[in-house]
Design an enzyme around this catalytic site. Structure first.
Site, mmCIF file in Angstrom:
data_model
loop_
_atom_site.group_PDB
_atom_site.id
_atom_site.type_symbol
_atom_site.label_atom_id
_atom_site.label_comp_id
_atom_site.label_asym_id
_atom_site.label_seq_id
_atom_site.Cartn_x
_atom_site.Cartn_y
_atom_site.Cartn_z
ATOM 1 N N GLY A 70 -5.285 1.235 -0.002
ATOM 2 C CA GLY A 70 -5.051 2.170 1.097
ATOM 3 C C GLY A 70 -4.732 3.549 0.538
ATOM 4 N N SER A 71 -4.000 3.585 -0.568
ATOM 5 C CA SER A 71 -3.634 4.878 -1.170
ATOM 6 C C SER A 71 -4.883 5.659 -1.580
ATOM 7 C CB SER A 71 -2.748 4.671 -2.403
ATOM 8 O OG SER A 71 -1.537 4.076 -2.030
ATOM 9 N N ASN A 101 4.697 3.150 8.992
ATOM 10 C CA ASN A 101 5.026 1.964 8.193
ATOM 11 C C ASN A 101 6.519 1.676 8.096
ATOM 12 O OD1 ASN A 101 4.537 4.471 6.675
ATOM 13 N ND2 ASN A 101 5.377 3.323 4.961
ATOM 14 N N GLN A 154 -1.327 0.187 8.793
ATOM 15 C CA GLN A 154 -0.374 -0.721 9.454
ATOM 16 C C GLN A 154 -0.830 -1.096 10.865
ATOM 17 O OE1 GLN A 154 2.343 -2.081 8.106
ATOM 18 N NE2 GLN A 154 2.531 -0.901 6.221
ATOM 19 N N SER A 194 -6.124 -1.004 4.246
ATOM 20 C CA SER A 194 -5.729 -1.697 3.012
ATOM 21 C C SER A 194 -5.652 -3.193 3.313
ATOM 22 C CB SER A 194 -4.358 -1.178 2.564
ATOM 23 O OG SER A 194 -3.892 -1.952 1.496
ATOM 24 N N HIS A 198 -4.334 -5.843 1.895
ATOM 25 C CA HIS A 198 -3.141 -6.700 1.725
ATOM 26 C C HIS A 198 -2.115 -6.532 2.836
ATOM 27 C CE1 HIS A 198 0.036 -3.967 -0.161
ATOM 28 N NE2 HIS A 198 -1.013 -3.188 -0.197
ATOM 29 N N THR A 247 -17.545 -0.747 -10.536
ATOM 30 C CA THR A 247 -18.156 -1.990 -10.066
ATOM 31 C C THR A 247 -17.363 -2.534 -8.882
ATOM 32 O OG1 THR A 247 -18.946 -2.436 -12.281
ATOM 33 C CG2 THR A 247 -18.823 -4.325 -10.787
ATOM 34 N N CYS A 281 6.842 1.271 -1.710
ATOM 35 C CA CYS A 281 6.540 2.074 -2.893
ATOM 36 C C CYS A 281 7.711 2.942 -3.297
ATOM 37 C CB CYS A 281 5.314 2.934 -2.636
ATOM 38 S SG CYS A 281 5.263 3.572 -0.994
HETATM 39 C C1 PLP Z 1 0.846 3.429 6.178
HETATM 40 C C2 PLP Z 1 0.449 3.122 4.779
HETATM 41 N N1 PLP Z 1 -0.528 3.825 4.199
HETATM 42 C C3 PLP Z 1 -0.940 3.584 2.959
HETATM 43 C C4 PLP Z 1 -0.373 2.573 2.211
HETATM 44 C C5 PLP Z 1 -0.866 2.331 0.814
HETATM 45 O O1 PLP Z 1 -1.634 1.165 0.751
HETATM 46 P P1 PLP Z 1 -1.879 0.441 -0.657
HETATM 47 O O2 PLP Z 1 -0.665 -0.378 -0.931
HETATM 48 O O3 PLP Z 1 -3.092 -0.417 -0.442
HETATM 49 O O4 PLP Z 1 -2.107 1.504 -1.645
HETATM 50 C C6 PLP Z 1 0.666 1.815 2.754
HETATM 51 C C7 PLP Z 1 1.343 0.779 1.946
HETATM 52 O O5 PLP Z 1 2.553 0.679 1.934
HETATM 53 C C8 PLP Z 1 1.076 2.077 4.089
HETATM 54 O O6 PLP Z 1 2.038 1.370 4.672
#
Ligand code: PLP
Length: 382
Positions: free
Chosen positions: A69-70, A151, A179, A197, A199, A235, A322
């Site tokens: 997601g990042s 989040n 989210q 994302s 996960h 890849t 994070c």
């Molecule tokens: C709202 C939001 N955006 C982005 C991310 C980042 O996702 P990833 O963990 O896949 O980098 C998160 C993860 O905590 C999130 O909650």
């Protein structure tokens, strides 16, 4: 152990695992290779892309796979900012409580003088309004970024309407929907850029997607081979992509019933937490995702509470995973005007359909015990 940190990461869905296994054990061909093994992998990736596009209401050509997601957030805002700059629209609007994966790259661009950044403060309930966004949009606004669901506090934002507003005003709209899977009809959100994302919705870690609509081409962050139509070298993470497609399918099937069940757990837990002396539920009056309960305890220290809860077998969080290592003051709570002293005692519980009503009660009991113990000044490490 009671796991109440699903906003940080979720258990892999058995169907996602099932979808992944053959691509880890039997078919290891590189989708870029011109032989049968490569072709088998390439076809699987194409099928997964079709499936994901269907669920997101876009064309398969508009789905770009990323590592997270990042990465999708970074690529989205860099793409939007570059689009704006090329048209003399260097102003960018973003919600002040965006994830750092949106805020940090935007701040970096602002530092370089490439954009002018305005942060929109949410109200005390963690909401950004359409009127507020409309008033802040300027002639030179090229990009607006507002997350679909926050989040930390779980508030849902009016992203369908924001996408329409931006279109009418000639700006691009990005939404971080990490989210929001299973919480909002994402296929109806016609954002120019949307990030996901896997996960966070019972898919594997290390894979995400960027949706890039309306003829926009993502600016590559990783240059190299021609994967993802030259927009993201590397890849393909074939098993991860297969797991993400399967998890998205599961998340979208029966979502309404699942939301009803999980929000009943959320409300039960919130009621239990509200009975603890000194508890302040955050954003309790706002539309929220089904699983998140955020609470601040007066005169409490979140790190102490988290350690005590962990000892009692409850996995929770103080906010974003994070930043949990550092436990810095939450920019989300600050943007909502929550006093620093109260934010110091902030906890986030995030539930999913695997949790039970008994667990919701047990979490509230554990929180009450932790607050009492922490308040009594008992050393956590004693
Ligand atoms: C709202 C939001 N955006 C982005 C991310 C980042 O996702 P990833 O963990 O896949 O980098 C998160 C993860 O905590 C999130 O909650």
């Amino acid at each position: 152990m009671i796991y109440a940190d699903n906003a940080a990461s979720t258990a892999l869905h058995p169907r996602a695992l099932e979808a992944m296994l053959p691509w880890l054990t039997q078919h290891w061909g590189n989708p870029g290779s011109i032989h049968t093994a490569g072709d088998t992998a390439a076809r699987a990736v194409a099928r997964a892309r079709d499936q994901i596009a269907f669920r997101l209401g876009c064309s398969p050509r508009e789905v770009y796979f990323t590592s997270s997601g990042s990465e999708a957030d970074n690529q989205a805002v860099l793409t939007g900012a570059a689009w704006g700059a090329a048209r003399g629209r260097r102003h960018v609007l973003a919600a002040a409580f965006e994830h750092p994966a949106v805020l940090r790259p935007l701040e970096h661009l602002a530092c370089l003088g490439e954009i002018e950044l305005t942060l929109l403060p949410p109200d005390g309930q963690g909401r950004i309004s359409i009127d507020q966004a409309a008033a802040a949009l300027r002639e030179d606004t090229g990009l607006v970024s507002v997350m679909a669901a926050n989040n930390e506090v779980g508030t849902l934002q009016p992203v369908e309407e924001l996408a329409e507003l931006c279109r009418a005003r000639g700006a691009l709209f990005h939404t971080d929907a990490v989210q929001a899977v299973g919480e909002l009809p994402l296929e109806r959100v016609k954002a120019d850029l949307l990030s996901l994302s896997a996960h966070k919705f019972h898919g594997p870690k290390g894979v995400g997607a960027l949706v890039c609509r309306n003829g926009l081409t993502p600016v590559p962050l990783i240059r190299g081979g021609g994967q993802e139509r030259g927009c993201r070298a590397g890849t393909e993470h074939v098993s991860g992509i297969m797991g993400m497609a399967a998890a998205l399918e599961e998340a979208c099937t029966g979502a309404e019933a699942r939301r009803a069940y999980v929000s009943s757990l959320r409300d039960r837990l919130a009621a239990g937490l509200a009975r603890i002396p000194g508890a302040h539920l955050t954003a309790a009056g706002a539309a929220r995702v089904s699983g998140i309960v955020h609470v601040c305890f007066e005169a409490a220290d979140r790190e102490t509470l988290l350690l005590l809860l962990d000892r009692m077998g409850v996995c929770a969080s103080a906010g974003a995973a994070c930043s949990a290592g550092a436990l810095e003051p939450s920019h989300v709570l600050r943007s909502m005007g929550i006093p620093e002293a109260l934010a110091r005692g902030a906890l986030r519980f995030s539930l999913c359909a695997d949790n039970t009503p008994e667990e919701a009660d047990a979490i509230a009991d554990a929180a009450a015990a932790a607050v009492a113990q922490a308040g009594a000044g008992e050393g956590v490490l004693s």
